[in-house]
Enzyme design. Structure first.
Site, PDB file in Angstrom:
ATOM      1  N   GLU A 360       2.082   6.047 -12.526  1.00 33.06           N
ATOM      2  CA  GLU A 360       1.386   4.816 -12.871  1.00 33.06           C
ATOM      3  C   GLU A 360       1.895   3.677 -11.965  1.00 33.06           C
ATOM      4  O   GLU A 360       1.310   3.392 -10.963  1.00 33.06           O
ATOM      5  CB  GLU A 360       1.559   4.496 -14.359  1.00 33.06           C
ATOM      6  N   TRP A 423      -4.863  -9.737 -20.828  1.00 33.73           N
ATOM      7  CA  TRP A 423      -4.554  -9.114 -19.538  1.00 33.73           C
ATOM      8  C   TRP A 423      -5.131 -10.009 -18.434  1.00 33.73           C
ATOM      9  O   TRP A 423      -4.387 -10.558 -17.621  1.00 33.73           O
ATOM     10  CB  TRP A 423      -5.104  -7.685 -19.508  1.00 33.73           C
ATOM     11  N   GLU A 631       9.098   1.038 -23.444  1.00 27.43           N
ATOM     12  CA  GLU A 631       7.675   0.711 -23.554  1.00 27.43           C
ATOM     13  C   GLU A 631       7.237   0.541 -25.008  1.00 27.43           C
ATOM     14  O   GLU A 631       6.454  -0.344 -25.331  1.00 27.43           O
ATOM     15  CB  GLU A 631       6.856   1.837 -22.925  1.00 27.43           C
TER      16      GLU A 631
HETATM   17  C1  BGC Z   1       0.618   0.499 -19.202  1.00 27.38           C
HETATM   18  C2  BGC Z   1       0.824  -0.767 -19.971  1.00 27.38           C
HETATM   19  C3  BGC Z   1      -0.460  -1.515 -19.848  1.00 27.38           C
HETATM   20  C4  BGC Z   1      -1.423  -0.724 -20.654  1.00 27.38           C
HETATM   21  C5  BGC Z   1      -2.729  -1.370 -20.896  1.00 27.38           C
HETATM   22  C6  BGC Z   1      -0.408   1.302 -19.913  1.00 27.38           C
HETATM   23  O1  BGC Z   1      -0.667   2.505 -19.320  1.00 27.38           O
HETATM   24  O2  BGC Z   1       1.791   1.199 -18.997  1.00 27.38           O
HETATM   25  O3  BGC Z   1       1.970  -1.387 -19.811  1.00 27.38           O
HETATM   26  O4  BGC Z   1      -0.441  -2.849 -20.116  1.00 27.38           O
HETATM   27  O5  BGC Z   1      -1.568   0.575 -20.102  1.00 27.38           O
HETATM   28  O6  BGC Z   1      -3.614  -0.510 -21.340  1.00 27.38           O
END
Ligand code: BGC
Length: 753
Positions: A360, A423, A631
């Site tokens: 990611e 976001w 997380e």
């Molecule tokens: C990320 C997050 C992100 C989120 C939003 C994830 O896969 O690791 O930190 O904000 O997706 O959907």
């Protein structure tokens, strides 16, 4: 911003056209020589790559940067690096060379093992401009005459790692008179369609090295090195091996119960480096074009038990100046502060990423938005965000929606990857926070048109000013049924943020002297607030969703009529108490939780939540050995072990957003005018703490606040930077004006907490 300062245009793009576009093919080596008729006065090397590159002059690497020119939105622009190389040249023959890697341009990105996101071949562009001592000018550019071949770097990928076959080492390949065997003319590529811009932010460098704390052998021949700290970076290997001996390093953040490395959470990222020995003496190797998120390394392929010298961890991140220091009498909070800082260091690698380990590592906007304020208490992040905001604007859709990640690589998955509440709002909040911390209006001006388009987008796509139910809501909140499905409705989150960013826009427009705009935004803000109240607030101060985050949004963003605030706040307190003073918040609610409690006079409750050591809490992670932020609140629990393997990182800074409250309320340093031109020193001792000391290098100089609580006396000192107005507000005391310099205080402590 980032105006294309006149960059010389006549260099050409070079690389290896025959290089395979599938798998992870070897890295091209490139070089050319230049004769200098006399001694050098000044020489500047400008270069960039579609990919990543290390440059060399006469056998030495230029500078100490890693993974440069970094990651920009290559659809739009590539960043040009510039180095003074005067001391690396000499009269006579000189050789300039480069090793070229895939990086973010052609390397693997995203969770489907996809390559070639921006193009199929990495390419180099360079220009060396030399002024001789006698005034003559000589220059050399990439183009015809350059040679290329492959070498020992037989694969290098950010997610998957690097393979180096030292038997293929090219020796002194970048010096005048080097062997020509195996070299051919480098291929020329068409002109790049994007813009070339000078690099705005600091380069990625090694900022610290760590020695292993422990080496174990959980299974025969598998040695596990523990560096004691989760970090992003690479390992330097130092080994005496037989020719052809293959040593494999597998990286991990956690261990399984049997002491083997836990790697399931890396998903498709292979996170594996391989070194094949040349043989015949001690060999040292550091990978060039990858990085891993790790605390542990499993080493295989050794013939004997290794010593600690085998591996050194190199910590990599954007090399910003560290600006903040926090310490207090509670060691668990000190560890939390370190974890927040390490979370930043693990993820501010040219772009603010969500995590550094799995497949990611993207510039998720929501994560950056909630953490930007805290990050500015730890490092000088001004240029880092300035650069990233360009990536964000590059990814903005014509209709004004910002992308979920910047640089945008998710847009191709569909329109749902744009315009999401909390976001996309990074586009307004990040410039605002940078302005608040550094006092620089330029960042507001640079982003103004884009921000305005984002507000316009929200206006057009709302129904009666209520936002639609877009992702991601209060992401990862405790009571969420699915990751996205938290108790607070997504449209409420969206409408609250719509109001908040419109409020900021009214302020920003006024700061930039755009009075008409400011008035319009102010009017719109009032209307959104009314719509919010009509849709979500009852006369007894209940907010739809009736969960912590719903109240936090309403209170933090001033969405309630004054008379309902105490009622709503009482609901919030009830909800917190009904959970035994634990949080239930996700990405959206968490950063607001302690600040709202402090603002409404319940710092005591804020301390209570902060100091919880059982699940869910910040210190639960610390108690369970965390060295970075996790997380999820349940990334690991004693009862259930590791959390959902589909998405579980142990280095995700978002919940580290509590750091700002720690600096401001425990540490007592709060900016009360942009750029700390005014500071409010307002420490609020509590939670049984007996001392704290906090320092911050503000744009005007060092600010510090230190306090000690002894019985009924609160004693301490503040340091006011030059050219700063300051106020000191101590609990139960009248606020005092302070001039620059040191000031002691010694007051009676009457507050009970
Ligand atoms: C990320 C997050 C992100 C989120 C939003 C994830 O896969 O690791 O930190 O904000 O997706 O959907």
């Amino acid at each position: 911003m980032q105006k294309t300062t006149k960059l010389p245009g006549n260099a050409q793009w070079i690389g290896d056209r025959r290089r395979a576009t599938k798998g992870e093919p070897p890295c091209p080596y490139l070089r050319n020589s230049l004769a200098l008729p006399g001694p050098v006065r000044r020489a500047t090397l400008q270069w960039t790559a579609l990919g990543v590159a290390d440059l060399f002059l006469n056998g030495r690497k230029v500078g100490e940067d890693f993974l440069m020119p970094g990651w920009s939105d290559f659809q739009h622009r590539a960043q040009v690096m510039s180095a003074d190389v005067s001391a690396m040249l000499r009269p006579g023959d000189n050789t300039l060379g480069a090793i070229l890697g895939d990086g973010w341009y052609t390397g693997t990105l995203l969770w489907k093992n996809e390559r070639n996101h921006y193009g199929t071949h990495p390419q180099l562009w360079a220009r060396l401009d030399i002024e001789l001592r006698d005034g003559r000018k000589v220059s050399m550019t990439t183009g015809r005459g350059w040679q290329m071949r492959t070498g020992p770097v037989i694969a290098a990928d950010i997610y998957h790692g690097e393979i180096h076959d030292a038997r293929l080492d090219l020796g002194d390949w970048c010096v005048p008179g080097a062997s020509k065997a195996g070299w051919r003319a480098a291929d020329l590529f068409a002109k790049y369609h994007g813009e070339l811009v000078p690099k705005v932010n600091e380069a990625v460098r090694v900022t610290e090295t760590l020695k292993p704390r422990k080496i174990t052998e959980p299974q025969p021949g598998k040695y596990v090195f523990d560096f004691g700290q989760n970090l992003a970076g690479v390992c330097r290997l130092k080994v005496r091996g037989r020719r052809g001996q293959k040593i494999t390093l597998k990286f991990a953040e956690m261990l399984n119960a049997d002491g083997t490395v836990y790697r399931e959470n890396l998903r498709l990222a292979r996170a594996t480096d391989t070194y094949i020995c040349r043989g015949g003496g001690t060999e040292e190797w550091t990978p060039r074009f990858t990085f891993h998120g790790f605390r542990y390394v499993e080493v295989t392929g050794l013939h004997r038990k290794p010593s600690a010298e085998l591996l050194t961890a190199l910590v990599l991140h954007t090399d910003m100046a560290a600006t903040g220091k926090f310490r207090c009498s509670n060691p668990l909070l000190n560890r939390l502060d370190r974890n927040i800082s390490w979370g930043l260091r693990g993820n501010f690698l040219d772009v603010p990423t969500d995590c550094p380990q799995r497949d990611e590592r993207l510039g998720w906007t929501g994560d950056a938005q909630v953490f930007v304020g805290t990050s500015a208490f730890h490092y000088d992040v001004r240029d880092f965000f300035r650069k990233w905001l360009q990536d964000l604007r590059d990814g903005q859709r014509a209709d004004g929606a910002y992308p979920d990640v910047a640089p945008d690589v998710l847009g191709k998955y569909g329109p749902q990857q744009f315009g999401n509440a909390a976001w996309s709002d990074a586009g307004v909040i990040c410039p605002w926070e940078i302005y608040r911390h550094y006092g620089d209006k330029k960042i507001l001006a640079e982003n103004y048109d884009a921000m305005k388009r984002w507000i316009g987008y929200q206006q057009r796509t709302s129904k009666d000013l209520i936002r639609p139910r877009t992702a991601y809501g209060d992401w990862l909140a405790i009571d969420a049924v699915t990751a996205q499905n938290a108790p607070v409705p997504c449209d409420l989150v969206g409408t609250a943020y719509f109001a908040h960013t419109t409020d900021l826009m009214a302020k920003i427009a006024a700061i930039l002297g755009k009075k008409d705009d400011s008035r319009k935004f102010r009017k719109l803000h009032t209307q959104i607030v009314e719509a919010f109240r009509d849709a979500y607030v009852t006369p007894d101060g209940r907010v739809v969703g009736h969960c912590q985050t719903a109240y936090l949004l309403a209170l933090a963003f001033d969405l309630l009529p004054t008379k309902l605030r105490p009622k709503a706040f009482a609901h919030l307190v009830d909800l917190i108490e009904s959970r035994g003073c634990h949080l239930t918040t996700g990405f959206v609610g968490t950063p607001l939780l302690l600040p709202v409690l402090t603002r409404f006079g319940r710092t005591d409750l804020a301390y209570k939540i902060l100091l919880q050591e059982d699940y869910p809490s910040w210190l639960y992670t610390v108690r369970n050995g965390a060295t970075t932020m996790w997380e999820r609140w349940n990334s690991y629990t004693k009862e259930h072990g590791f959390g959902d393997v589909g998405m579980n990182s142990f280095n995700h800074y978002a919940y580290g957003a509590v750091g700002e409250w720690m600096y401001a309320v425990i540490g007592g340093i709060r900016p009360s005018a942009p750029g700390f031109k005014k500071i409010l020193f307002a420490p609020e001792p509590g939670g049984g703490l007996t001392s704290a000391q906090c320092e911050l290098d503000t744009p005007l100089g060092r600010a510090a606040c230190r306090w000690q609580l002894r019985g009924k006396t609160l004693r301490g000192e503040v340091e006011v930077p030059p050219r700063t107005n300051a106020e000191l507000r101590l609990p139960g005391q009248r606020t005092k004006q302070l001039l620059p310099g040191h000031h002691r205080f010694d007051v009676k402590w009457t507050v009970h907490s």
